[in-house]
Design an enzyme around this catalytic site. Structure first.
Site, PDB file in Angstrom:
ATOM      1  N   ARG A  94      12.128 109.414  34.425  1.00  9.42           N
ATOM      2  CA  ARG A  94      12.933 108.252  34.761  1.00  9.42           C
ATOM      3  C   ARG A  94      13.041 108.115  36.269  1.00  9.42           C
ATOM      4  O   ARG A  94      12.815 109.068  37.015  1.00  9.42           O
ATOM      5  CB  ARG A  94      14.316 108.330  34.117  1.00  9.42           C
ATOM      6  CG  ARG A  94      15.198 109.448  34.634  1.00  9.42           C
ATOM      7  CD  ARG A  94      16.369 109.742  33.701  1.00  9.42           C
ATOM      8  NE  ARG A  94      17.346 108.674  33.659  1.00  9.42           N
ATOM      9  CZ  ARG A  94      17.672 108.013  32.539  1.00  9.42           C
ATOM     10  NH1 ARG A  94      17.079 108.296  31.403  1.00  9.42           N
ATOM     11  NH2 ARG A  94      18.585 107.084  32.559  1.00  9.42           N
ATOM     12  N   GLU A 108      19.510  99.242  25.052  1.00 13.64           N
ATOM     13  CA  GLU A 108      20.750  99.186  24.278  1.00 13.64           C
ATOM     14  C   GLU A 108      21.648  98.180  24.988  1.00 13.64           C
ATOM     15  O   GLU A 108      21.888  98.319  26.188  1.00 13.64           O
ATOM     16  CB  GLU A 108      21.390 100.578  24.262  1.00 13.64           C
ATOM     17  CG  GLU A 108      22.578 100.645  23.358  1.00 13.64           C
ATOM     18  CD  GLU A 108      23.236 102.035  23.355  1.00 13.64           C
ATOM     19  OE1 GLU A 108      24.372 102.110  22.892  1.00 13.64           O
ATOM     20  OE2 GLU A 108      22.606 103.014  23.812  1.00 13.64           O
ATOM     21  N   LYS A 149      24.619 103.848  33.017  1.00 15.27           N
ATOM     22  CA  LYS A 149      25.383 102.649  32.677  1.00 15.27           C
ATOM     23  C   LYS A 149      26.870 102.953  32.597  1.00 15.27           C
ATOM     24  O   LYS A 149      27.690 102.105  32.912  1.00 15.27           O
ATOM     25  CB  LYS A 149      24.865 102.057  31.360  1.00 15.27           C
ATOM     26  CG  LYS A 149      23.608 101.218  31.591  1.00 15.27           C
ATOM     27  CD  LYS A 149      23.223 100.435  30.357  1.00 15.27           C
ATOM     28  CE  LYS A 149      22.383 101.277  29.454  1.00 15.27           C
ATOM     29  NZ  LYS A 149      21.731 100.507  28.385  1.00 15.27           N
TER      30      LYS A 149
HETATM   31  P1  ATP Z   1      21.986 105.137  30.306  1.00 15.24           P
HETATM   32  O1  ATP Z   1      21.498 106.556  30.175  1.00 15.24           O
HETATM   33  O2  ATP Z   1      22.479 104.767  31.638  1.00 15.24           O
HETATM   34  O3  ATP Z   1      22.913 104.704  29.190  1.00 15.24           O
HETATM   35  P2  ATP Z   1      19.765 104.309  28.846  1.00 15.24           P
HETATM   36  O4  ATP Z   1      18.541 105.055  29.155  1.00 15.24           O
HETATM   37  O5  ATP Z   1      20.503 104.759  27.653  1.00 15.24           O
HETATM   38  O6  ATP Z   1      20.687 104.268  30.118  1.00 15.24           O
HETATM   39  P3  ATP Z   1      18.706 102.067  27.522  1.00 15.24           P
HETATM   40  O7  ATP Z   1      19.249 100.701  27.416  1.00 15.24           O
HETATM   41  O8  ATP Z   1      18.689 102.902  26.311  1.00 15.24           O
HETATM   42  O9  ATP Z   1      19.510 102.784  28.694  1.00 15.24           O
HETATM   43  O10 ATP Z   1      17.271 102.029  28.174  1.00 15.24           O
HETATM   44  C1  ATP Z   1      16.247 101.181  27.751  1.00 15.24           C
HETATM   45  C2  ATP Z   1      14.931 101.760  28.183  1.00 15.24           C
HETATM   46  O11 ATP Z   1      14.896 101.911  29.589  1.00 15.24           O
HETATM   47  C3  ATP Z   1      14.705 103.124  27.581  1.00 15.24           C
HETATM   48  O12 ATP Z   1      13.375 103.176  27.095  1.00 15.24           O
HETATM   49  C4  ATP Z   1      14.914 104.062  28.730  1.00 15.24           C
HETATM   50  O13 ATP Z   1      14.116 105.204  28.579  1.00 15.24           O
HETATM   51  C5  ATP Z   1      14.500 103.216  29.926  1.00 15.24           C
HETATM   52  N1  ATP Z   1      15.217 103.659  31.126  1.00 15.24           N
HETATM   53  C6  ATP Z   1      16.549 103.767  31.281  1.00 15.24           C
HETATM   54  N2  ATP Z   1      16.851 104.255  32.497  1.00 15.24           N
HETATM   55  C7  ATP Z   1      15.678 104.455  33.135  1.00 15.24           C
HETATM   56  C8  ATP Z   1      15.319 104.958  34.427  1.00 15.24           C
HETATM   57  N3  ATP Z   1      16.237 105.346  35.309  1.00 15.24           N
HETATM   58  N4  ATP Z   1      13.998 105.015  34.736  1.00 15.24           N
HETATM   59  C9  ATP Z   1      13.072 104.621  33.855  1.00 15.24           C
HETATM   60  N5  ATP Z   1      13.340 104.148  32.628  1.00 15.24           N
HETATM   61  C10 ATP Z   1      14.625 104.070  32.258  1.00 15.24           C
HETATM   62 MG    MG Z   2      19.561 104.875  25.702  1.00  9.52          MG
END
Ligand code: ATP
Ligand code: MG
Length: 564
Positions: free
Chosen positions: A261, A35, A271
């Protein structure tokens, strides 16, 4: 890293079984779906390495898809930064760059299809009312009074929602599933909200925007994704993911698989929190070298090879866990050690006058760039003369017994050079601080082994006063003082480490570093790995960032016989 590590994992086993069974015609198509509401961090790197790595290893492809369904939080700056980071990590999406926004028309049509089938309805409850009637894990939810609207009325209202007739929040489109389902995600989840917002790709064409759940699986299906890999918090969404796919019945049917994760100690990875650190000025930006973002780690001097290797070593599993920051730092050390040349840099200089060394003489001593493997990258010449600088803490006037460096009357070896002895100390009259040492050198000891039985202190680094370059060193430490700043009683910012950045402006580095370019890396002998800062370094005024300190250097030098 010479040979990158590769471990098998449960996702590889699933994919291998699918290939063996001829599923999806043997194709493997994955995606990384960020995102665009912030910069990528090392947790995302795990997901990128996993998704692109699977595509690489099984002859498939991996898409980069911006999950840009929320116009409020998204920004072009983030899109560009995300692309740059994925490339820097060493992956290539080729032609397969997509945006969920590209599917808005298709998603709308499918939503109409659901309404026609009696599987979706327009609901006039407010967001609060929807939350309040959702029930709990132990109590079923309450059905919305709008749940049984006719198909015609729903079609009409949904069309008018899209046409902009209603204000934000007035109505939503909900899937009609089961308000008593034990899975809360199936209790008539919201599919569309009204938001009169301009979107970075679709402009003002839309004023209704779909939720993650309604967009994600459908986007996967449109792109022919075979294995839709996401983190564990989406496990409870999988029944909904499948329910939506059942309704639209697409030709390609993706399968969602969840993994744990990455959580890293002494860091925050959300984020929202990273955004807060930037916004409130606790760091200099998303690319501050203390941030766990890929932009920050890159500026810190971590290589993409080290990050990829780290992502392999932490493995892919289904159990949540926290990885120790040590493991990341060790991987970085292992990566840099064989490939980064060693040089001398004095962090906190103390002047040394070698009284029996001729005033105007300059001698060149030879130093290997890779002491562990001298023939490999050759030698460089270091100017040596009467006045040099050593590290302030390599001298003690009244040392404890175990102090193996310089003190009055004692001898040490200057790295790649002579043995010197301290014969006198000059102090600031007012403060009593030692400001200069007087020494003598032994002309017979230039890079020569000492006779049996001659006991001296250790080996210390130095630079020639007349030739050294001034440099700024930024010493970085962990951003937080506790292993789990996000999980404490207090706000995570209370655990910020007040000394996570120390700036040394009076450092002196050997003259060979005059040629160093932004991004060049060095091992400063006995100190740590450093990189020339990508942004703030100027020709003649270098700024070096500490990548990672050496671990227990002294013990290591004794072990490898580099000290007498
Ligand atoms: P946040 O929860 O901080 O907003 P997010 O997971 O929503 O982060 P995205 O941009 O949606 O962030 O993530 C893109 C991809 O990266 C998704 O498939 C998510 O599952 C993966 N991802 C995000 N954080 C992690 C992590 N700490 N470890 C492994 N994969 C991750
Ligand atoms: Mg997300």
């Amino acid at each position: 890293m010479s040979e990158p590590t590769r471990f098998s994992n449960f996702i590889r086993q699933i994919i291998e079984a699918d290939i063996a069974a001829g599923k999806n015609g043997g194709r493997v198509v994955t995606r990384f779906p960020p995102e665009p509401n912030g910069y990528l961090h090392i947790g995302h790197a795990k997901s990128i390495c996993l998704n692109f790595g699977l595509a690489r290893d099984y002859g498939g492809r991996c898409h980069l898809r911006f999950d840009d369904t929320n116009p409020l939080k998204e920004d072009i700056e983030y899109i560009e930064a995300i692309k740059e980071d994925v490339c820097w990590l060493g992956f290539d999406w080729g032609e397969h760059l997509y945006h969920a926004a590209d599917y808005f028309d298709q998603l709308y049509e499918w939503a109409v299809k659901l309404i026609r089938a009696g599987k979706a309805y327009v609901c006039d409850l407010t967001a609060d009312q929807i939350r309040d009637t959702r029930g709990t894990l132990t109590e079923p939810g309450k059905e919305s009074p709008y749940r049984n609207r006719s198909v015609e009325e729903n079609l009409d209202l949904f069309r008018r929602m899209r046409a902009g007739e209603f204000p934000d929040g007035a109505r939503v489109l909900r899937a009609k599933i089961d308000m008593a389902s034990p899975n809360l995600n199936l209790r008539d989840p919201v599919m569309y909200r009204i938001r009169h917002e301009v979107h970075h790709r679709t402009g003002d064409r839309w004023c209704i925007y779909s939720t993650y759940d309604w967009a994600h699986g459908q986007s996967d299906a449109i792109e022919g994704i075979t294995h839709s890999i996401c983190t564990l918090e989406f496990e409870d969404h999988r029944p909904l993911y499948d329910w939506f796919l059942d309704q639209i019945d697409p030709p390609h049917r993706p399968r969602q698989i969840e993994f744990a994760r990455l959580n890293l100690s002494f860091a925050v990875m959300s984020k929202r929190m990273l955004n807060e650190l930037v916004r409130d000025g606790h760091v200099s930006g998303w690319d501050d070298p203390r941030m766990p973002t890929l932009a920050g780690l890159r500026r810190r001097g971590y290589t993409s090879e080290a990050i990829r290797e780290f992502c392999e070593r932490i493995r892919v599993a289904r159990a949540d866990s926290t990885v120790d920051m040590e493991l990341l730092e060790n991987t970085v050390r292992e990566d840099l050690n064989p490939r980064v040349p060693r040089v001398m840099a004095v962090h906190r200089p103390l002047k040394v006058v070698i009284e029996n060394y001729p005033e105007d003489r300059v001698e060149e001593v030879e130093a290997p760039n890779f002491p562990d493997d001298p023939p490999r990258m050759g030698l460089r010449k270091l100017p040596f003369c009467r006045v040099i600088y050593i590290e302030r803490d390599d001298f003690m006037e009244s040392p404890p017994k175990k102090f193996h460096r310089l003190s009055p009357g004692r001898e040490v070896r200057l790295r790649w050079s002579y043995v010197i002895q301290c014969t006198g100390v000059v102090k600031d009259e007012r403060t009593g601080e030692v400001v200069e040492l007087r020494c003598t050198y032994d002309p017979d000891t230039l890079n020569a082994p000492l006779p049996e039985g001659r006991k001296i202190g250790g080996t210390i680094h130095w630079v020639s006063a007349a030739h050294a370059l001034k440099a700024t060193l930024r010493l970085y430490d962990r951003l937080f003082t506790v292993p789990n700043p996000a999980g404490g009683e207090a706000d995570f910012k209370t655990y910020l480490n007040p000394s996570s950045l120390q700036v040394l402006q009076e450092a002196l580095v050997e003259p060979s570093l005059a040629e160093a370019r932004p991004g060049d890396r060095f091992q400063f002998e006995r100190k740590g790995f450093y990189v020339v800062d990508l942004k703030d370094s100027q020709p003649g005024m270098p700024v070096f960032n500490l990548i990672v300190p050496l671990r227990d250097t002294w013990a290591k030098m004794v072990k490898t016989g580099q000290t007498e």
